[in-house]
Design a protein around this motif. Structure first.
Motif, PDB file in Angstrom:
ATOM      1  N   VAL A  43       0.870  -1.169   0.000  1.00 30.55           N
ATOM      2  CA  VAL A  43       0.000   0.000   0.000  1.00 30.55           C
ATOM      3  C   VAL A  43       0.905   1.215   0.000  1.00 30.55           C
ATOM      4  CG1 VAL A  43      -1.790   1.281   1.227  1.00 30.55           C
ATOM      5  CG2 VAL A  43      -1.800  -1.223   1.279  1.00 30.55           C
ATOM      6  N   LEU A  44       0.725   2.077  -0.993  1.00 23.58           N
ATOM      7  CA  LEU A  44       1.506   3.306  -1.107  1.00 23.58           C
ATOM      8  C   LEU A  44       0.539   4.477  -1.017  1.00 23.58           C
ATOM      9  CD1 LEU A  44       4.218   4.710  -1.665  1.00 23.58           C
ATOM     10  CD2 LEU A  44       3.717   4.465  -4.101  1.00 23.58           C
ATOM     11  N   GLU A  45       0.753   5.339  -0.019  1.00 28.00           N
ATOM     12  CA  GLU A  45      -0.135   6.471   0.212  1.00 28.00           C
ATOM     13  C   GLU A  45       0.678   7.754   0.289  1.00 28.00           C
ATOM     14  OE1 GLU A  45      -3.468   4.261   2.992  1.00 28.00           O
ATOM     15  OE2 GLU A  45      -1.743   5.188   3.978  1.00 28.00           O
ATOM     16  N   ILE A  46       0.076   8.846  -0.141  1.00 27.28           N
ATOM     17  CA  ILE A  46       0.638  10.175   0.043  1.00 27.28           C
ATOM     18  C   ILE A  46      -0.036  10.755   1.279  1.00 27.28           C
ATOM     19  CG2 ILE A  46       0.946  12.485  -0.927  1.00 27.28           C
ATOM     20  CD1 ILE A  46       2.390  10.348  -2.544  1.00 27.28           C
ATOM     21  N   LEU A  47       0.771  11.134   2.268  1.00 26.72           N
ATOM     22  CA  LEU A  47       0.271  11.740   3.496  1.00 26.72           C
ATOM     23  C   LEU A  47       0.806  13.163   3.594  1.00 26.72           C
ATOM     24  CD1 LEU A  47       1.040   8.813   5.979  1.00 26.72           C
ATOM     25  CD2 LEU A  47      -1.069   9.214   4.705  1.00 26.72           C
ATOM     26  N   ASP A  48       0.028  14.059   4.199  1.00 23.54           N
ATOM     27  CA  ASP A  48       0.543  15.401   4.416  1.00 23.54           C
ATOM     28  C   ASP A  48       1.421  15.420   5.662  1.00 23.54           C
ATOM     29  OD1 ASP A  48      -1.110  15.637   6.674  1.00 23.54           O
ATOM     30  OD2 ASP A  48      -2.503  17.037   5.726  1.00 23.54           O
ATOM     31  N   ALA A  49       1.965  16.575   5.998  1.00 18.81           N
ATOM     32  CA  ALA A  49       2.890  16.696   7.129  1.00 18.81           C
ATOM     33  C   ALA A  49       2.251  16.313   8.461  1.00 18.81           C
ATOM     34  CB  ALA A  49       3.441  18.120   7.199  1.00 18.81           C
ATOM     35  N   ASN A  50       0.917  16.319   8.541  1.00 14.69           N
ATOM     36  CA  ASN A  50       0.203  15.936   9.759  1.00 14.69           C
ATOM     37  C   ASN A  50      -0.235  14.478   9.745  1.00 14.69           C
ATOM     38  OD1 ASN A  50       0.314  18.529  10.991  1.00 14.69           O
ATOM     39  ND2 ASN A  50      -1.276  19.207   9.573  1.00 14.69           N
ATOM     40  N   GLY A  51       0.179  13.729   8.712  1.00 11.22           N
ATOM     41  CA  GLY A  51      -0.184  12.323   8.632  1.00 11.22           C
ATOM     42  C   GLY A  51      -1.569  12.063   8.074  1.00 11.22           C
ATOM     43  N   LEU A  53      -4.207  11.455   5.111  1.00  6.60           N
ATOM     44  CA  LEU A  53      -4.172  10.881   3.781  1.00  6.60           C
ATOM     45  C   LEU A  53      -4.553  11.916   2.725  1.00  6.60           C
ATOM     46  CD1 LEU A  53      -3.910   8.308   1.982  1.00  6.60           C
ATOM     47  CD2 LEU A  53      -6.362   7.976   2.355  1.00  6.60           C
ATOM     48  N   VAL A  54      -3.674  12.077   1.734  1.00  9.68           N
ATOM     49  CA  VAL A  54      -3.952  12.927   0.580  1.00  9.68           C
ATOM     50  C   VAL A  54      -4.500  12.062  -0.550  1.00  9.68           C
ATOM     51  CG1 VAL A  54      -2.923  14.439  -1.170  1.00  9.68           C
ATOM     52  CG2 VAL A  54      -2.163  14.595   1.218  1.00  9.68           C
ATOM     53  N   GLU A  55      -3.822  10.940  -0.811  1.00  9.75           N
ATOM     54  CA  GLU A  55      -4.303  10.035  -1.850  1.00  9.75           C
ATOM     55  C   GLU A  55      -3.626   8.672  -1.717  1.00  9.75           C
ATOM     56  OE1 GLU A  55      -4.868   9.845  -6.692  1.00  9.75           O
ATOM     57  OE2 GLU A  55      -4.400  11.745  -5.723  1.00  9.75           O
ATOM     58  N   GLU A  56      -4.375   7.633  -2.021  1.00  9.03           N
ATOM     59  CA  GLU A  56      -3.800   6.289  -2.105  1.00  9.03           C
ATOM     60  C   GLU A  56      -3.309   6.088  -3.537  1.00  9.03           C
ATOM     61  OE1 GLU A  56      -5.488   2.665  -0.099  1.00  9.03           O
ATOM     62  OE2 GLU A  56      -5.869   2.148  -2.193  1.00  9.03           O
ATOM     63  N   ILE A  57      -2.037   5.736  -3.668  1.00 17.33           N
ATOM     64  CA  ILE A  57      -1.413   5.598  -4.980  1.00 17.33           C
ATOM     65  C   ILE A  57      -1.452   4.156  -5.465  1.00 17.33           C
ATOM     66  CG2 ILE A  57       0.738   5.939  -6.277  1.00 17.33           C
ATOM     67  CD1 ILE A  57      -0.614   8.508  -5.180  1.00 17.33           C
ATOM     68  N   HIS A  58      -1.252   3.235  -4.564  1.00 16.36           N
ATOM     69  CA  HIS A  58      -1.153   1.822  -4.961  1.00 16.36           C
ATOM     70  C   HIS A  58      -1.676   0.940  -3.833  1.00 16.36           C
ATOM     71  CE1 HIS A  58       0.931  -1.460  -7.254  1.00 16.36           C
ATOM     72  NE2 HIS A  58       0.749  -2.058  -6.096  1.00 16.36           N
ATOM     73  N   ALA A  84       3.924  21.879   0.335  1.00 14.15           N
ATOM     74  CA  ALA A  84       4.174  21.486   1.724  1.00 14.15           C
ATOM     75  C   ALA A  84       5.010  20.218   1.721  1.00 14.15           C
ATOM     76  CB  ALA A  84       2.862  21.252   2.468  1.00 14.15           C
ATOM     77  N   GLY A  85       5.332  19.722   2.897  1.00 16.47           N
ATOM     78  CA  GLY A  85       6.031  18.450   3.019  1.00 16.47           C
ATOM     79  C   GLY A  85       5.037  17.311   2.963  1.00 16.47           C
ATOM     80  N   TYR A  86       5.264  16.362   2.068  1.00  9.99           N
ATOM     81  CA  TYR A  86       4.375  15.196   1.931  1.00  9.99           C
ATOM     82  C   TYR A  86       5.174  13.934   2.035  1.00  9.99           C
ATOM     83  CZ  TYR A  86       0.778  18.444   0.472  1.00  9.99           C
ATOM     84  OH  TYR A  86      -0.132  19.460   0.429  1.00  9.99           O
TER      85      TYR A  86
END
Length: 86
Positions: A43-51, A53-58, A84-86
């Motif tokens: 599972v590959l997810e993009i999270l913002d600096a606060n943890g 979820l921005v989007e699930e990639i895989h 920002a930091g992701y």
């Protein structure tokens, strides 16, 4: 990233920073240093600096042969999210 000491995991991108609407090329590399097949889920997810979820990639099942490496390429379009930091 959650791995139960079965595989070595690395995730890289093609650049350190992206402008709006650019496509990020993501490479996930899983290395199985054991003498047996390892099956699991990736599972590959993009999270913002606060943890958050921005989007699930895989999301998918993976099998890595004994003493082998599996490379999983993915892409993600940055769109119009704020810098920002992701």
């Amino acid at each position: 990233v959650t791995v139960a000491n079965l595989v070595d995991l690395s995730v890289t991108t093609d650049k350190p920073e992206y402008a709006a609407s650019e496509t990020v090329r993501i490479t996930t590399t899983l290395r199985n240093a054991h003498n047996r097949l390892v099956d699991g889920s990736l599972v590959l997810e993009i999270l913002d600096a606060n943890g958050i979820l921005v989007e699930e990639i895989h999301r998918g099942d993976v099998s890595i042969a004994a003493n082998d490496t599996l490379t999983v390429p993915d892409t993600w379009n940055v769109g119009s999210i704020l810098p920002a930091g992701y």
